[in-house]
Write an enzyme that holds these catalytic residues in place. Structure first.
Site, mmCIF file in Angstrom:
data_model
loop_
_atom_site.group_PDB
_atom_site.id
_atom_site.type_symbol
_atom_site.label_atom_id
_atom_site.label_comp_id
_atom_site.label_asym_id
_atom_site.label_seq_id
_atom_site.Cartn_x
_atom_site.Cartn_y
_atom_site.Cartn_z
ATOM 1 N N GLY A 1 0.793 -1.223 0.000
ATOM 2 C CA GLY A 1 0.000 0.000 0.000
ATOM 3 C C GLY A 1 0.824 1.271 0.000
ATOM 4 O O GLY A 1 2.032 1.268 0.253
ATOM 5 N N ASN B 1 -0.248 7.725 1.365
ATOM 6 C CA ASN B 1 -1.161 8.871 1.354
ATOM 7 C C ASN B 1 -2.605 8.477 1.676
ATOM 8 O O ASN B 1 -3.328 9.229 2.325
ATOM 9 C CB ASN B 1 -1.093 9.604 0.008
ATOM 10 C CG ASN B 1 -1.406 8.697 -1.171
ATOM 11 O OD1 ASN B 1 -1.263 7.474 -1.100
ATOM 12 N ND2 ASN B 1 -1.820 9.308 -2.277
ATOM 13 N N GLU C 1 5.658 1.913 5.173
ATOM 14 C CA GLU C 1 6.399 1.962 6.430
ATOM 15 C C GLU C 1 6.106 3.229 7.229
ATOM 16 O O GLU C 1 6.461 3.328 8.409
ATOM 17 C CB GLU C 1 7.905 1.879 6.166
ATOM 18 C CG GLU C 1 8.481 2.983 5.294
ATOM 19 C CD GLU C 1 8.458 2.640 3.814
ATOM 20 O OE1 GLU C 1 9.335 3.138 3.085
ATOM 21 O OE2 GLU C 1 7.555 1.891 3.374
ATOM 22 N N GLU D 1 -0.374 0.625 -9.640
ATOM 23 C CA GLU D 1 -0.966 1.970 -9.636
ATOM 24 C C GLU D 1 0.139 2.914 -9.219
ATOM 25 O O GLU D 1 0.510 2.981 -8.049
ATOM 26 C CB GLU D 1 -2.153 2.016 -8.671
ATOM 27 C CG GLU D 1 -3.103 3.174 -8.943
ATOM 28 C CD GLU D 1 -2.740 4.427 -8.162
ATOM 29 O OE1 GLU D 1 -2.137 5.338 -8.780
ATOM 30 O OE2 GLU D 1 -3.040 4.493 -6.971
ATOM 31 N N CYS E 1 -1.781 10.905 -6.051
ATOM 32 C CA CYS E 1 -1.116 10.512 -7.293
ATOM 33 C C CYS E 1 -1.806 11.065 -8.529
ATOM 34 O O CYS E 1 -1.160 11.322 -9.555
ATOM 35 C CB CYS E 1 -1.023 8.988 -7.376
ATOM 36 S SG CYS E 1 -2.618 8.159 -7.195
ATOM 37 N N GLU F 1 -7.621 -1.284 -10.864
ATOM 38 C CA GLU F 1 -8.290 -1.618 -9.616
ATOM 39 C C GLU F 1 -9.732 -1.155 -9.713
ATOM 40 O O GLU F 1 -10.058 -0.229 -10.445
ATOM 41 C CB GLU F 1 -7.589 -0.950 -8.418
ATOM 42 C CG GLU F 1 -6.208 -1.504 -8.162
ATOM 43 C CD GLU F 1 -5.568 -0.976 -6.895
ATOM 44 O OE1 GLU F 1 -5.035 -1.800 -6.139
ATOM 45 O OE2 GLU F 1 -5.610 0.256 -6.676
#
Length: 705
Positions: free
Chosen positions: A364, A367, A393, A464, A498, A678
């Site tokens: 993942g 943001n 992280e 993505e 993004c 997605e």
């Protein structure tokens, strides 16, 4: 009060998934659940008394405890409540438990007798002592269940929850002077202290929210593997509170052994999970959606703490997106999770089966941590796969909460696991031969590395990646709408999106008016702590990222671009925020389109505004990029709008709006902005594999003797 409700919510999820009502672990969790309920009631009573101007010494003196079968806390102060205040809670401490407490703790306060106003002993209470300060301090966090949870548990399990001895539970409590720590599984520690009232000698509650500067005293978050929060690691990663610049949460970095355990658990659990009928899996996912919605405030707080995004975004948008996604794929897997049958020439017929891929990996972005986790896991689980998910992280919290939600909803242990760490952990996941698919959200550079590693095992991938998206504004549009769109395309989530439309092409006939209104409205944005409901712009995710964005802005200025607004470290009134990762939105004009600021993804609030006059020219300029994630067009001429959209080389686009992402529509990019999609119905192809079956109805036609 707010803290106690958060404790209660965290424990509720754990309590209701434990199973056996009589287990010692469940009793411990239940007793802490009621401790949170007690704190809420006591906190509310105290606030009401203060607001009413009640003498607080008299108030606390009115709180008493009897030594009968149980201790009941109440006040007889009538000044505000107009009657005896009974919040409806009881600490279920039996006399034998009191004796155990007295034997184990030697320091006591003077015991008080309850007197009537005429100084005569109350016949009902003359021989009953107040609980001592020491007894109260140790007993208070240990006992049973708030009314709502109690009834819900009774409905679920149909038997009474028993009390538990303080002596048995005390060994699991951490005490420090006058403080008792309540450790919520996988989350921050909350504590309160109980002090002696100097006049009455009775106990006074103080709720203590742990300071973000003292994270070292809080329990690090743990990976969620095979249905349990646990870690074999002693390596802890420290995060920062981006609002204050001080240390924030911490977590245990998953070791290779943890990663292997998570993949093994996913591999073992997938077969049984995949064998369920789609309707059975759908029922569980719909329950997960309901549970996630109920925990919306908690999700919003955790997401804002991790990312710095304002809670007005996270509490609403992130939760709604996750709930919609779970419900959507719960429905889709039922209606499109199967195959089809077909008549064939001759004596055969055929059918196809939609089957799970097996063990999948989700990686993942920082943001939108919850959105990343749900967008990947919901379709994966809906179509019978298991998943090992690694959040960024920088933002681990809501993936762990999602794991709790799934388990409480009925997802079997091992089907959804969460490991924590950076690139090294991701490499271990992607390179494992048992993994069938990797879904990654992040930068182009990291995505290429993940793609290369996955290709060695011919694993399926969904990528993505980043963007440098154009937003084209024609002169026939509504100016206010176009400014709104540009602001949503650049300032939302502090520009850390993004798909942001950071290259804004405005027709030369309206560019001056557009810039005037853009600057006026941008200047009104409320900058502040992300947990304040009025905040519209929070800090960047870290100070290091803020510094990176500053570097882009400074190099653009040095290169000749004109900064007409912002781009500076944002001053915030509160003293505690002076070291936070705040920066004001930057608006540039006079950029050349080969400048770094106009070509590369900044991932921050840096908008470049370009004039244009010709439709074909602006389309060519908009497409002149290695990215192809998103684009937007504002015009009242719908024919032109559709014409322009059709010529833009992007995977996701908007006409007269920007940055909306309904789960019913696919999400992904062209060119270096990604691979695959997605969401939407295309997810059926992304998360399943197709098996063809030929069925012979007659004897085998064989040319051999």
């Amino acid at each position: 009060i707010e803290i106690s409700r958060e404790i209660m919510s965290s424990y509720t999820a754990t309590v209701l998934r434990m199973g056996e009502i009589g287990s010692a672990s469940l009793v411990k969790l239940i007793t802490n659940q009621l401790a949170a309920t007690h704190l809420i009631a006591a906190g509310e009573a105290t606030l009401m008394a203060k607001q009413a101007g009640v003498d607080m010494n008299a108030f606390f003196d009115g709180v008493r405890a009897s030594a009968g079968n149980s201790y009941v806390f109440e006040t007889e102060t009538p000044l505000f409540f107009n009657k005896s205040f009974d919040p409806g809670f009881t600490i279920d401490l039996h006399c034998k438990d009191l004796r155990i407490a007295r034997e184990n703790h030697s320091e006591y306060l003077p015991l008080h007798k309850k007197k009537k106003e005429n100084n005569e002993a109350d016949e009902d209470h003359a021989n009953r002592d107040y609980m001592s300060y020491e007894e109260y301090r140790h007993a208070y966090p240990l006992h049973a269940l708030g009314e709502d949870l109690y009834l819900e548990t009774m409905d679920k399990y149909g038997e009474k929850v028993g009390s538990s001895s303080p002596a048995r539970l005390l060994q699991d409590r951490v005490t420090d002077n006058d403080g008792v720590t309540l450790a919520t599984p996988g989350y921050d520690d909350w504590s309160y202290t109980i002090e002696k009232n100097s006049d009455s000698g009775l106990a006074v509650l103080h709720l203590n929210r742990p300071s973000s500067t003292a994270s070292s005293s809080s329990s690090p978050l743990q990976p969620f593997i095979n249905g349990t929060f646990s870690s074999s690691s002693s390596s802890v990663h420290q995060l920062e509170d981006s609002a204050t610049g001080s240390p924030g949460k911490s977590y245990f970095i998953s070791r290779p052994e943890d990663v292997q355990e998570a993949i093994s658990a996913a591999d073992k659990a997938q077969e049984e999970w995949g064998a369920l009928a789609p309707a059975q899996r759908a029922k569980i996912l719909r329950k997960a959606a309901d549970l996630l919605e109920k925990r919306g405030k908690e999700v919003g707080r955790l997401e804002s703490e991790d990312t710095g995004r304002p809670i007005q975004e996270t509490e609403w948008g992130d939760v709604a997106s996750g709930v919609d996604c779970l419900n959507y794929f719960a429905g889709l897997c039922v209606v499109e999770g199967g195959g089809e049958s077909m008549e064939l020439p001759g004596s055969g017929w055929g059918y196809t089966r939609r089957e799970p891929l097996g063990v999948t990996v989700g990686i993942g972005a920082w943001n939108y941590p919850l959105q990343s986790a749900v967008w990947k896991s919901a379709p994966a689980l809906a179509f019978g796969n298991s998943m090992v998910f690694k959040p960024s992280e920088l933002t681990p919290s809501t993936a762990l909460l999602l794991a709790e939600v799934y388990q409480e909803a009925g997802v079997p242990a091992g089907v959804f696991n969460v490991v924590l760490g950076g690139g090294e952990v991701g490499e271990l996941l992607v390179n494992d031969d048992r993994v069938a698919k990797v879904s990654f959200t992040g930068s182009v550079e990291t995505g290429k590395k993940v793609y290369e590693m996955a290709s060695r095992g011919l694993k399926r991938v969904t990528m993505e990646l980043g963007g440098k998206s154009p937003l084209i504004i024609f002169d026939d549009c509504d100016i206010e709408d176009s400014v709104s769109g540009a602001m949503m395309a650049n300032w939302y989530s502090s520009g850390q999106v993004c798909s942001n439309g950071t290259r804004v092409y405005v027709h030369e006939n309206i560019i001056d008016k557009f810039l005037e209104r853009l600057i006026e409205r941008t200047a009104k944005l409320k900058v502040g702590h992300p947990l304040k409901p009025e905040t519209e712009v929070g800090p960047m995710v870290t100070r290091a990222h803020r510094d990176k964005v500053e570097g882009f802005i400074q190099r653009a200025v040095d290169g000749g671009a004109k900064l007409v607004y912002g781009g500076k470290r944002q001053g915030v009134d509160e003293e505690e925020l002076k070291d936070g990762a705040f920066i004001s939105p930057a608006i540039f004009v006079g950029c050349s389109e080969d400048m770094e600021i106009a070509k590369e993804e900044v991932f921050g609030m840096a908008m470049c505004v370009f004039p244009f006059s010709d439709e074909d020219d602006v389309i060519q300029r908009a497409n002149n990029t290695r990215f192809g994630l998103s684009a937007g067009v504002f015009t009242n001429n719908l024919a032109r709008g559709h014409r322009v959209i059709s010529k833009l080389k992007v995977g996701t686009s908007w006409l007269n709006n920007y940055n909306l992402a309904p789960v019913e529509m696919s999400w992904g990019g062209y060119k270096q902005s990604g691979l695959g999609r997605e969401n939407g119905r295309v997810a059926v192809e992304s998360w399943t594999q197709l098996k063809s079956v030929y069925v012979e109805k007659e004897n085998v036609a064989c040319s051999y003797e």
